[in-house]
Scaffold this active site. Sequence first.
Site, PDB file in Angstrom:
ATOM      1  N   GLU A 244       1.884  -2.393  18.453  1.00 31.91           N
ATOM      2  CA  GLU A 244       0.997  -2.982  17.273  1.00 31.91           C
ATOM      3  C   GLU A 244       2.116  -3.653  16.328  1.00 31.91           C
ATOM      4  O   GLU A 244       1.634  -4.501  15.562  1.00 31.91           O
ATOM      5  CB  GLU A 244       0.023  -2.056  16.710  1.00 31.91           C
ATOM      6  CG  GLU A 244      -1.148  -1.825  17.360  1.00 31.91           C
ATOM      7  CD  GLU A 244      -0.955  -0.512  18.354  1.00 31.91           C
ATOM      8  OE1 GLU A 244       0.225  -0.160  18.356  1.00 31.91           O
ATOM      9  OE2 GLU A 244      -2.140   0.010  18.872  1.00 31.91           O
TER      10      GLU A 244
ATOM     11  N   LYS B 130      -7.188  18.720   8.875  1.00 30.69           N
ATOM     12  CA  LYS B 130      -7.807  18.321   7.677  1.00 30.69           C
ATOM     13  C   LYS B 130      -8.605  19.588   6.845  1.00 30.69           C
ATOM     14  O   LYS B 130      -9.675  19.690   7.627  1.00 30.69           O
ATOM     15  CB  LYS B 130      -8.659  17.089   7.918  1.00 30.69           C
ATOM     16  CG  LYS B 130      -8.230  16.052   8.053  1.00 30.69           C
ATOM     17  CD  LYS B 130      -8.462  15.465   9.517  1.00 30.69           C
ATOM     18  CE  LYS B 130      -7.498  14.275  10.119  1.00 30.69           C
ATOM     19  NZ  LYS B 130      -7.308  14.261  11.791  1.00 30.69           N
TER      20      LYS B 130
ATOM     21  N   TRP C 207      -3.981  17.742   3.921  1.00 30.60           N
ATOM     22  CA  TRP C 207      -3.817  17.576   5.363  1.00 30.60           C
ATOM     23  C   TRP C 207      -2.631  18.724   5.494  1.00 30.60           C
ATOM     24  O   TRP C 207      -1.836  18.766   4.682  1.00 30.60           O
ATOM     25  CB  TRP C 207      -3.175  16.335   5.593  1.00 30.60           C
ATOM     26  CG  TRP C 207      -4.156  15.209   5.931  1.00 30.60           C
ATOM     27  CD1 TRP C 207      -5.339  15.353   6.414  1.00 30.60           C
ATOM     28  CD2 TRP C 207      -4.075  13.899   5.719  1.00 30.60           C
ATOM     29  NE1 TRP C 207      -6.038  14.059   6.494  1.00 30.60           N
ATOM     30  CE2 TRP C 207      -5.131  13.280   6.215  1.00 30.60           C
ATOM     31  CE3 TRP C 207      -3.007  13.150   5.191  1.00 30.60           C
ATOM     32  CZ2 TRP C 207      -5.579  11.643   6.179  1.00 30.60           C
ATOM     33  CZ3 TRP C 207      -3.444  11.455   5.374  1.00 30.60           C
ATOM     34  CH2 TRP C 207      -4.523  10.916   5.882  1.00 30.60           C
TER      35      TRP C 207
ATOM     36  N   THR D  69      -1.460  -1.392  24.654  1.00 35.65           N
ATOM     37  CA  THR D  69      -0.930   0.094  24.235  1.00 35.65           C
ATOM     38  C   THR D  69      -1.371   0.886  25.416  1.00 35.65           C
ATOM     39  O   THR D  69      -2.054   0.761  26.204  1.00 35.65           O
ATOM     40  CB  THR D  69      -1.762   0.681  22.846  1.00 35.65           C
ATOM     41  OG1 THR D  69      -3.278   0.552  23.165  1.00 35.65           O
ATOM     42  CG2 THR D  69      -1.558  -0.429  21.711  1.00 35.65           C
TER      43      THR D  69
END
Lengths: 552, 552
Positions: free
Chosen positions: B339, B450, B455, B193
């Site tokens: 991933e 947050k 959120w 990554t």
Amino acid sequence: MTAIVKGHPSTNDDSYQLNTTTLIRHSARNYPEREIVYRTADGGWGRYTYGDAYARIKRIANALTDLGVKPGDVVGILDWNSKRHFELYWAIPGTGAVMLQMNLRLAPEDVGYVATHGGASVVLVDESLLSVAESVAPFAPEVTWVVMSDKPLSEIATTLPNVRHLEDLVAKASPEIDWPMIDESSAYSACYTTGTTGRPKGVYYSHRAIYLHTLTQASSYGMSAADAVMLITPMFHSQSWGLPQSAVYVAAKIVLPGRYSAVDTDMLADVMIAENVTVANGAPAIFQPMLDYIETLDVKPDFSRTRLLSGATEPALSLMRGFHDLTGADFIHAYGATETAPMAFVNYGRKVTLQGKVTEDEWWSIKRYQGLPAGGVDVRIVDPEGNDLPHDGNSKGEVLLRGPWITARYHKLDDDADRFLDGYWRSGDIGTIDQNGYLKLADRLKDVIKSGGEWISSIDMENAIIAHPRVTEAAVIGVEHPKWQERPVVIMVTNDGEDVALAEIHELLHGAFAKWQLPDTILYVDALPRTSVGKLHKKVMRVQHGDLYRGA
Amino acid sequence: MTAIVKGHPSTNDDSYQLNTTTLIRHSARNYPEREIVYRTADGGWGRYTYGDAYARIKRIANALTDLGVKPGDVVGILDWNSKRHFELYWAIPGTGAVMLQMNLRLAPEDVGYVATHGGASVVLVDESLLSVAESVAPFAPEVTWVVMSDKPLSEIATTLPNVRHLEDLVAKASPEIDWPMIDESSAYSACYTTGTTGRPKGVYYSHRAIYLHTLTQASSYGMSAADAVMLITPMFHSQSWGLPQSAVYVAAKIVLPGRYSAVDTDMLADVMIAENVTVANGAPAIFQPMLDYIETLDVKPDFSRTRLLSGATEPALSLMRGFHDLTGADFIHAYGATETAPMAFVNYGRKVTLQGKVTEDEWWSIKRYQGLPAGGVDVRIVDPEGNDLPHDGNSKGEVLLRGPWITARYHKLDDDADRFLDGYWRSGDIGTIDQNGYLKLADRLKDVIKSGGEWISSIDMENAIIAHPRVTEAAVIGVEHPKWQERPVVIMVTNDGEDVALAEIHELLHGAFAKWQLPDTILYVDALPRTSVGKLHKKVMRVQHGDLYRGA
């Protein structure tokens, strides 16, 4: 067996199992509005959606569990290509049980054998097939029978003992389910072969095998959500070739024609037209009368997106071209068997790359072949000693197949070693593979003539002999010979009952056969022995004439 | 972890391993004449066939074995989307070794880290990238370097020590190979990554994962042998999204544009037209200039069969419609990550069943979403406590993914537990799933604010604020707050350098945000900090302004 080489560890969780439940959950999640069209018990038509079907499937799975079905149990089905049958394709395996397909066209004793040998504890039977179930029941004493009908149980007359009613069970079942993750090597379904010799033999397909067969089939035929798939081939016959599963996976519209007979091909053609069917499976015996019917229509349908998947026998050129010229449909020959789940060879899609390399006529003759191997299927053609033969279009050998969905044994059969070689399944079919990779079947191994260490195709010889103007029927069989192992013997019927000179037959065979392959003996009969489905009964002929060369 | 339930034994041989070699062997067997078009080192174009490529692949595999590469070894690649790179996709994993993709755009130290941490013993490098290899070499002292070039080694100047020459090795290698059957849970390839924080993290894809990803991708995009696939996305970037493998599996024509820069989009468009490309992958940053170029052409190309697969960022409506209206191309938004191999969500194909249920405008706004989950991918969206949220189009949660090709850990990383939950990979992306099942991303978890147990999407807020006529750039970050956990803080650039009244900003946010979500603080700057690839560098801003509410 091939040795497995360990490499470097991956970071994937390869214990995540391939389960068929994933396929239906996927499409019910992404395409809940997709339609399924089904024939009702009274011959009418109904329609519902993947969302509706998935809700039913969850309840049926719970109903089966409530009935006592556990992972590893075997649940049989006696049904046409119906809505409930489609639901059972997912509900039974989803619980971890095996769906056992029961061929309603077999003799009752054989169907009972399948239920008992297959280990079925429960069999679901459509109301219209209760008489079949009643004739089977004495041969399957351990089975709990569950009738499927829109009528209440009180209105159903049957001699089956202690019969249960699916819709009663479903009405009481929970609508929600937490599907188990099933070990992918566990059986998803089972089908029994219908060979002419001996008892049916059981093939148990794993979840893994069907998952891979489904994905491979979807891309082999270029299937997508834009397709409408009609299941003509019975769902009890090699799972309608795995098409119910691949249709669901791509979220195609599905058309289930229910109960129909060999004379209902006009109805099938009408539904194809009305529902814009783009994929349908069948055989020349079904597609030919459909084409004949379409020829009578004033307005020809537009099947230019349609793929007609045809198995069983080599299609006539006139049938393939007829469909193409009249409707635009692409007629696709495919080859497989119960043991191959069944997709093994597919004749589809290569025209785009062979363009300019073959003529239009060559292309049509290629299209009659059994096709190219499906992705993931390993193929060998071997001589009688098991040596690999070249792919030259001439060398005839037995077709051997291996792959994730090809069976590697038969269920509870100890003496099956002669049907397998080095991990490959022996198809019993004799064929060639040409330079382009296409399989062309020549004969069944049991009908081929083994003479002088070589194989002679009985079918090729018959096709040549039948060209004689006075010959109306001809069969060629191999008869045991003390010197040559076997010699070809011609058994024929002539239109005037008179003999044909052996030299005339030799002349017909000249060129296509070597001199040593030519038959020495012609036998004349009034009619050739045939099986109940009209095939030449060569086993009978071999018994009748097996002594011909004894002491020669 | 989910418990695995054992069912009934099958008759399949489930030890037959899923190997990627099967995919190339399949297409080389069935479509040897299929073309591959590639860019040469001098910027010209060449073409050869699957049959030619497969012959090369066998020799390269043997050459690697001759060089000492063994099953389980790791072999790195530094190359563009070239012909040799394509061959290595099959040759390296075919031997049982792992193909390690090395991102040539990373800093030399990071590339060296990937080689060393990834365990590469051999790295193949294109001649044009020797300077990159030379800067990496000090950070990867254990590597044997193999240069790939049409020139002889004697004409290649490099400071790399003991460098080998691929074509020399290939010339000496045997043309025939008996491919090993590799344990399917062994790694086929590895990608690292390129997160902005910390070292790159390694994902090692198993043969099984890639085999299933390949088949699923082929049907997800309706790919077939009639397609021509151009790989625009680098093959070192999530394996060009697995498109090299699915293109091979369906035997599509493949177009390899080799080395190109961000300004070469005219060239890419010209090749698309010349080669009748029907599938290409990229991002809005590539496709927008291609569209701009096509707009200047007198004759607009017919891309009515073409699917443009676009990732990275949400495509603008004008880009999607522009391509469609001008060329007929279908612009397809997709979502994934290293991933996820990377296919996780795909926005393709549902129009056929939603017809009549959504308006044309609604359909275009649906097409901007990240799409529907691919077959076989399990999805959850969860709140900060890991509770599942409803799929109502409103409830924002982190996207969790699980499936046969989703990574379940990182290579040699012990402290990765926070990136996984109950067998699911935590994407770090915040989004909603609507009633139709479509994912719409709202923010990165690390950028989300947050506050008060809920959120707030920084991206949604930025998009609303940027509508103000005097605001030219805006970023919203979460800043630690003793009472509210975090509060949104706006950092902005105005076109006249003057402040904007807080009330005007609140008015823009009215309706889309609750009152408690509205920011109290606006900071004005001359320019927003950006990363090397031009993304907002929120990490820097959070560090700069992290103390804002300390002691509040």
